[in-house]
Motif scaffolding. Structure first.
Motif, PDB file in Angstrom:
ATOM      1  N   GLU A 173      26.840 -36.774 -52.591  1.00  0.00           N
ATOM      2  CA  GLU A 173      26.097 -36.998 -54.090  1.00  0.00           C
ATOM      3  C   GLU A 173      25.000 -37.718 -53.331  1.00  0.00           C
ATOM      4  OE1 GLU A 173      28.294 -39.482 -56.599  1.00  0.00           O
ATOM      5  OE2 GLU A 173      29.642 -37.915 -57.202  1.00  0.00           O
ATOM      6  N   VAL A 184      22.900 -28.480 -54.010  1.00  0.00           N
ATOM      7  CA  VAL A 184      23.702 -28.085 -55.396  1.00  0.00           C
ATOM      8  C   VAL A 184      23.359 -29.226 -56.208  1.00  0.00           C
ATOM      9  CG1 VAL A 184      25.628 -26.875 -54.209  1.00  0.00           C
ATOM     10  CG2 VAL A 184      25.886 -29.252 -54.537  1.00  0.00           C
ATOM     11  N   LYS A 185      23.836 -28.865 -57.526  1.00  0.00           N
ATOM     12  CA  LYS A 185      23.530 -29.989 -58.636  1.00  0.00           C
ATOM     13  C   LYS A 185      24.449 -31.279 -58.312  1.00  0.00           C
ATOM     14  CE  LYS A 185      24.264 -30.882 -63.561  1.00  0.00           C
ATOM     15  NZ  LYS A 185      25.371 -30.409 -64.616  1.00  0.00           N
ATOM     16  N   ARG A 213      32.687 -23.411 -57.122  1.00  0.00           N
ATOM     17  CA  ARG A 213      32.376 -24.263 -58.297  1.00  0.00           C
ATOM     18  C   ARG A 213      31.239 -25.109 -58.326  1.00  0.00           C
ATOM     19  NH1 ARG A 213      37.772 -25.370 -61.164  1.00  0.00           N
ATOM     20  NH2 ARG A 213      39.335 -24.307 -59.956  1.00  0.00           N
ATOM     21  N   PHE A 214      30.377 -24.845 -57.409  1.00  0.00           N
ATOM     22  CA  PHE A 214      29.201 -25.622 -57.030  1.00  0.00           C
ATOM     23  C   PHE A 214      27.945 -24.960 -57.526  1.00  0.00           C
ATOM     24  CE2 PHE A 214      32.129 -27.836 -54.492  1.00  0.00           C
ATOM     25  CZ  PHE A 214      32.115 -29.193 -54.395  1.00  0.00           C
ATOM     26  N   THR A 215      27.173 -25.332 -58.491  1.00  0.00           N
ATOM     27  CA  THR A 215      25.985 -24.708 -58.914  1.00  0.00           C
ATOM     28  C   THR A 215      24.997 -24.930 -57.892  1.00  0.00           C
ATOM     29  OG1 THR A 215      26.751 -24.989 -61.073  1.00  0.00           O
ATOM     30  CG2 THR A 215      24.371 -24.673 -60.602  1.00  0.00           C
ATOM     31  N   SER A 216      24.081 -23.818 -57.332  1.00  0.00           N
ATOM     32  CA  SER A 216      22.891 -24.102 -56.590  1.00  0.00           C
ATOM     33  C   SER A 216      21.771 -24.842 -57.087  1.00  0.00           C
ATOM     34  CB  SER A 216      22.362 -22.695 -56.206  1.00  0.00           C
ATOM     35  OG  SER A 216      23.122 -22.026 -55.214  1.00  0.00           O
ATOM     36  N   TYR A 272      31.051 -32.344 -49.392  1.00  0.00           N
ATOM     37  CA  TYR A 272      30.219 -32.515 -50.836  1.00  0.00           C
ATOM     38  C   TYR A 272      29.621 -34.172 -50.606  1.00  0.00           C
ATOM     39  CZ  TYR A 272      28.627 -33.555 -55.366  1.00  0.00           C
ATOM     40  OH  TYR A 272      27.771 -33.955 -56.258  1.00  0.00           O
ATOM     41  N   LEU A 318      25.912 -29.618 -50.040  1.00  0.00           N
ATOM     42  CA  LEU A 318      27.236 -29.449 -49.245  1.00  0.00           C
ATOM     43  C   LEU A 318      26.659 -29.361 -47.697  1.00  0.00           C
ATOM     44  CD1 LEU A 318      28.426 -26.348 -51.344  1.00  0.00           C
ATOM     45  CD2 LEU A 318      29.282 -28.755 -51.653  1.00  0.00           C
ATOM     46  N   ASP A 373      38.189 -28.597 -52.848  1.00  0.00           N
ATOM     47  CA  ASP A 373      37.656 -27.511 -54.126  1.00  0.00           C
ATOM     48  C   ASP A 373      37.035 -26.416 -53.321  1.00  0.00           C
ATOM     49  OD1 ASP A 373      37.107 -26.631 -56.491  1.00  0.00           O
ATOM     50  OD2 ASP A 373      35.807 -28.362 -57.028  1.00  0.00           O
ATOM     51  N   VAL A 397      35.827 -32.822 -51.222  1.00  0.00           N
ATOM     52  CA  VAL A 397      35.376 -33.759 -52.435  1.00  0.00           C
ATOM     53  C   VAL A 397      35.898 -34.922 -52.233  1.00  0.00           C
ATOM     54  CG1 VAL A 397      34.318 -33.869 -54.495  1.00  0.00           C
ATOM     55  CG2 VAL A 397      34.501 -31.439 -53.719  1.00  0.00           C
ATOM     56  N   ILE A 414      34.161 -23.572 -52.952  1.00  0.00           N
ATOM     57  CA  ILE A 414      32.721 -23.693 -52.979  1.00  0.00           C
ATOM     58  C   ILE A 414      31.948 -22.752 -54.000  1.00  0.00           C
ATOM     59  CG2 ILE A 414      32.298 -21.259 -51.643  1.00  0.00           C
ATOM     60  CD1 ILE A 414      30.164 -23.047 -49.880  1.00  0.00           C
TER      61      ILE A 414
END
Length: 177
Positions: free
Chosen positions: A174, A149-150, A80-83, A172, A154, A76, A71, A78
């Motif tokens: 954005e 992810v939110k 910690r990331f929300t699908s 990651y 990824l 970080d 990131v 994986i």
């Protein structure tokens, strides 16, 4: 550049007609003015997605992959990331001065992901992945894995053909507005 686009469209059409499918095509955009969203609009068709044989199968496509995510310049995990749901569009990351941009779009031939990588002082390197399969939160092919992810995605290339893109860590990116 217009000639290049027409040749690319003809090549994709020829592959579709003959029934041949290449997992990836590498392209180096020498003058930097080509954009995958423009290309997608030129070959867009409402009849999407022929049935393709997903290799590897979904049940093993995401096995034995890295647990770390780059990131920016930080690492970080994986978990910690929300699908999030599959979302076509453009995604962007900057890692220590290098720029990574990914565009995911649909064509009449199926799903396509284009990665553009620009290292300071080097020519832009692009790679296009075709014959991709999707599930609700992921996209994958023989040499590519993507998890939505939110606020982003990824990205993991298994054979990037670029010494600056690691295969042992996810990127990651954005979502661009």
């Amino acid at each position: 550049m217009i000639i290049f686009r027409h040749i690319f469209i003809l090549a994709i059409s020829a592959l579709t007609i003959v029934g041949c499918r290449a997992e990836t095509e590498s392209i180096i955009d020498r003058d930097g003015d080509d954009h995958p969203a423009t290309l997608a609009k030129e070959i867009e068709n409402p009849q999407l997605h022929k049935n393709i044989n997903c290799l590897p199968p979904l049940d093993s496509a995401f096995d034995n992959l890295p647990a770390e995510v780059l990131v920016g310049t930080d690492v970080d995990v994986i978990g910690r990331f929300t699908s999030a749901a599959f979302t076509p569009g453009t995604y962007y990351a900057e890692n220590g001065g290098a720029e990574l941009s990914v565009t995911v779009f649909e064509t009449e031939s199926g799903l396509v992901a284009q990665r553009d990588y620009l290292e300071p002082g080097s020519a832009k390197n692009a790679k296009i992945y075709t014959d991709l399969c999707k599930k609700e939160d992921a996209l994958y092919g023989k040499y590519l894995r993507v998890k939505f992810v939110k606020d982003g995605l990824l990205w993991l290339e298994l054979e990037p053909d670029n010494d600056f893109i690691p295969t042992d860590v996810w990127f990651y990116l954005e979502r661009s507005n």
